[in-house]
Write an enzyme that holds these catalytic residues in place. Structure first.
Site, PDB file in Angstrom:
ATOM      1  N   ASP A 165      -5.352  -1.852   4.703  1.00 40.81           N
ATOM      2  CA  ASP A 165      -5.389  -0.493   4.146  1.00 40.81           C
ATOM      3  C   ASP A 165      -5.946   0.443   5.212  1.00 40.81           C
ATOM      4  O   ASP A 165      -6.236   0.014   6.329  1.00 40.81           O
ATOM      5  CB  ASP A 165      -6.198  -0.440   2.838  1.00 40.81           C
ATOM      6  CG  ASP A 165      -5.621   0.602   1.885  1.00 40.81           C
ATOM      7  OD1 ASP A 165      -5.519   1.774   2.287  1.00 40.81           O
ATOM      8  OD2 ASP A 165      -5.256   0.244   0.754  1.00 40.81           O
ATOM      9  N   HIS A 187      -0.979   3.976   3.597  1.00 44.05           N
ATOM     10  CA  HIS A 187      -2.212   3.169   3.657  1.00 44.05           C
ATOM     11  C   HIS A 187      -2.271   2.374   4.963  1.00 44.05           C
ATOM     12  O   HIS A 187      -2.606   1.193   4.976  1.00 44.05           O
ATOM     13  CB  HIS A 187      -2.307   2.226   2.453  1.00 44.05           C
ATOM     14  CG  HIS A 187      -2.632   2.923   1.161  1.00 44.05           C
ATOM     15  ND1 HIS A 187      -3.902   3.306   0.822  1.00 44.05           N
ATOM     16  CD2 HIS A 187      -1.832   3.321   0.133  1.00 44.05           C
ATOM     17  CE1 HIS A 187      -3.886   3.896  -0.376  1.00 44.05           C
ATOM     18  NE2 HIS A 187      -2.636   3.926  -0.806  1.00 44.05           N
ATOM     19  N   GLU A 218       1.799   5.302  -2.610  1.00 45.00           N
ATOM     20  CA  GLU A 218       1.054   6.448  -2.092  1.00 45.00           C
ATOM     21  C   GLU A 218       1.320   6.708  -0.605  1.00 45.00           C
ATOM     22  O   GLU A 218       0.416   6.647   0.206  1.00 45.00           O
ATOM     23  CB  GLU A 218      -0.456   6.223  -2.323  1.00 45.00           C
ATOM     24  CG  GLU A 218      -0.802   6.118  -3.795  1.00 45.00           C
ATOM     25  CD  GLU A 218      -2.281   5.862  -4.055  1.00 45.00           C
ATOM     26  OE1 GLU A 218      -2.764   6.311  -5.095  1.00 45.00           O
ATOM     27  OE2 GLU A 218      -2.958   5.201  -3.234  1.00 45.00           O
TER      28      GLU A 218
HETATM   29  C1  TNX Z   1      -4.418   3.481  -6.400  1.00 46.02           C
HETATM   30  S1  TNX Z   1      -2.799   1.033  -7.197  1.00 46.02           S
HETATM   31  C2  TNX Z   1      -4.084   2.657  -5.348  1.00 46.02           C
HETATM   32  C3  TNX Z   1      -5.137   1.979  -4.583  1.00 46.02           C
HETATM   33  C4  TNX Z   1      -6.512   2.407  -5.036  1.00 46.02           C
HETATM   34  C5  TNX Z   1      -6.532   2.472  -6.544  1.00 46.02           C
HETATM   35  C6  TNX Z   1      -7.875   2.794  -7.106  1.00 46.02           C
HETATM   36  C7  TNX Z   1      -2.177   1.415  -5.906  1.00 46.02           C
HETATM   37  C8  TNX Z   1      -0.904   0.813  -5.690  1.00 46.02           C
HETATM   38  N1  TNX Z   1      -2.800   2.280  -5.085  1.00 46.02           N
HETATM   39  O1  TNX Z   1      -4.968   2.215  -3.215  1.00 46.02           O
HETATM   40  O2  TNX Z   1      -7.444   1.498  -4.543  1.00 46.02           O
HETATM   41  O3  TNX Z   1      -5.625   3.447  -6.983  1.00 46.02           O
HETATM   42  O4  TNX Z   1      -7.894   2.661  -8.504  1.00 46.02           O
END
Ligand code: TNX
Length: 535
Positions: free
Chosen positions: A198, A271, A334
């Site tokens: 990440d 990420h 994301e």
């Molecule tokens: C969203 S769940 C994210 C993570 C974070 C999380 C915290 C996901 C696929 N992405 O990177 O750690 O929320 O709740």
């Protein structure tokens, strides 16, 4: 506790009043008169020539030893004899790889299963039928090691019964991962998804690219308090760590012995900051980035050069050598498109590839990985954003922003793992935030986890076949200490185990909570720092 009374799972709503205080509750279970006692004279017998039964026989002998003090002999046998705990094969195809039967009479206890995992799960059930003291790590005196006579026929509801650990945000020591695997096995959970990379850290050694861990595994400090607080404060302490390839092999083997498959995740195209900090040519700007020290969705993503695709496929090639898992997770969540929109190189590449939108570009990116993994005989899995711009042909979807992504994927005949924030985010609060340690947010009490139904009502039976199961997430932005992770995981993981293992009919929260009382005694003896649901 009754004996001599026959009840079925459907009638008894989960066994609160019987001797079957097992979590997750078996598919079918009846109690019979009498008890079977494990004594210092008991023999653990396995069917001659059945290597799986032999292995689980040894596992059972070892797990019973510390608390009972009995060094029970493990021996080959032709069948169950008086005073034996016998494990053997059977050809009941409908038990599948993971199902088993367990029959105990006052004379013997017999586990039968067509597959190795089934035998192992039968042994887990035996551990829970014995007094909770059996989970102690040193001899307990004055205890009668009896279990109720039962007839159990047990199969899991879903093949994917998962938990996610996030060693990227806060590194998790190898020994703690092993302890977690043991706890998963106790709950008949079988997929450990490890979020290995990440923005805040890269946690797996890649021989071809040593800077991924030399640079990417370390950050200079970490945000203190919640990311949404206006005034940012940092702890000034270097944080990091990574798993060497030997560590990974050790963990994978440890998990396999407990019928847990480790599913590795290498995040892309978002990420990605720790990797870009290590190899700036992978990024979209000329800036020398550092490994990120705070949390949230981050703009620094991978570029889309041919060399970057090749780099990531090289990384995946080493990952495939280390992890035998059929599924390989490539993240996909994301990924802000800002830098792709602003970068001339990325825009030129889009024109060259004949791609019009950044969403389609992300889909193209994922397809490069899908083709690579498919060619290597593996399957790609990614977060539900991989639906945007078109799903890669071989992709399985992990549906986190709700179940809608999962529904769309199942309708398109793709497999799905349900992991919605609403029911499976164990980094969310489980009680009044005022009285709880700082968490990312949300509200996910035990009962909400228990009530989760992984198959959305609007799927047809054929579409529902694509739901492989469900998984809970332990993101660690706000979880530094192992005891805190246990607090967030348990007993919610006990509820999840029942969601993914036990039949839908007969689920009952009150009965589960009643069984949980006994189960918490087990967790006490295992020294798990669970959150007490009685408080
Ligand atoms: C969203 S769940 C994210 C993570 C974070 C999380 C915290 C996901 C696929 N992405 O990177 O750690 O929320 O709740």
């Amino acid at each position: 506790m009754f004996s001599g009374i026959t009840l079925s799972m459907c009638a008894m709503l989960g066994g609160a009043d019987t001797g079957i205080q097992v979590i997750p509750f078996p598919a079918q279970a009846v109690t019979k008169p009498g008890t079977f006692a494990v004594t210092s004279e008991t023999i653990i017998a396995f069917e001659s020539g059945n290597a799986d039964a032999e292995q689980t026989a040894h596992y059972l002998a070892e797990t019973l030893r510390p608390a009972t003090g009995f060094a029970l002999p493990v021996r080959a046998a032709d069948g169950p004899k008086e005073g034996t705990l016998f494990l053997g094969g059977c050809d009941e195809d409908d038990l599948g790889d993971e199902g088993y039967t367990l029959a105990t009479t006052p004379k013997h206890a017999v586990i039968k299963a067509p597959g190795a995992a089934g035998l192992f799960y039968g042994a887990q059930t035996i551990r829970q039928l014995l007094p909770p003291d059996v989970f102690a790590d040193s001899p307990r005196t004055g205890i009668k090691w009896t279990m109720p006579c039962v007839e159990i026929r047990d199969v899991p509801r879903f093949p994917w019964r998962g938990m996610l650990l996030d060693p990227a945000r806060h590194f998790i020591e190898k020994g703690n991962v092993k302890a977690f695997i043991d706890l998963m096995a106790l709950h008949k959970l079988n997929r450990l998804h490890m979020h290995l990379t990440d923005d805040q850290g890269w946690r797996v050694e890649i021989k071809k690219y040593p800077r991924l861990t030399e640079v990417g595994a370390w950050r200079k400090e970490t945000l203190v308090g919640h990311a949404r607080e206006e005034k940012k404060q940092y702890d000034g302490k270097r944080h990091g760590g990574f798993y060497s390839q030997d560590d990974v092999r050790e963990l994978v083997a440890y998990a396999a012995e407990r019928h847990v498959v480790i599913v590795p995740e290498i995040e892309m195209p978002g990420h990605a900051q720790a990797a870009v900090a290590a190899y700036p040519e992978l990024g979209c700007t000329d800036e020398q980035l550092e490994v990120l020290t705070y949390w949230g969705v981050n703009e620094n993503v991978f570029n889309v050069e041919e060399t970057t695709i090749a780099f990531l496929q090289d990384v995946l090639a080493e990952v495939l050598d280390l992890f035998p898992s059929e599924f390989i997770h490539i993240g996909g969540d994301e990924c802000p498109k800002k830098q792709w929109k602003e970068s001339e190189r990325v825009q030129t590449r889009m024109r060259d590839l004949g791609i019009d939108t950044e969403e389609e570009l992300q889909s193209w990116f994922v397809r490069q990985m899908d083709a690579f993994l498919t060619e290597q005989g593996r399957r790609l899995i990614g977060w539900d954003e991989i639906l945007e711009g078109g799903l890669a042909p071989g992709a399985t979807v992990m549906s986190w922003r709700g179940v809608e992504g999962g529904i769309a994927a199942a309708r398109a005949k793709h497999d799905v793992v349900m992991s919605p924030v609403t029911h499976t985010y164990f980094d969310y609060y489980q009680g009044n935030p005022e009285a709880e340690p700082l968490a990312i947010g949300g509200n996910l009490p035990l009962e909400t986890v228990y009530d989760f139904e992984p198959i959305p009502a609007d799927l047809t039976p054929a579409e529902a076949q694509h739901v492989l199961g469900a998984q809970a997430q332990l993101w660690t932005e706000y979880i530094r200490a192992w005891s805190h992770l246990e607090y967030m995981a348990f007993p919610r993981a006990c509820a999840l185990a029942e969601v993914v293992w036990s039949p839908r009919e007969g689920k009952d929260f009150a009965a589960f909570k009643a069984r949980l009382q006994r189960h918490l005694q087990r967790l006490d003896l295992l020294k798990v720092n669970y959150r007490d649901p009685r408080e």
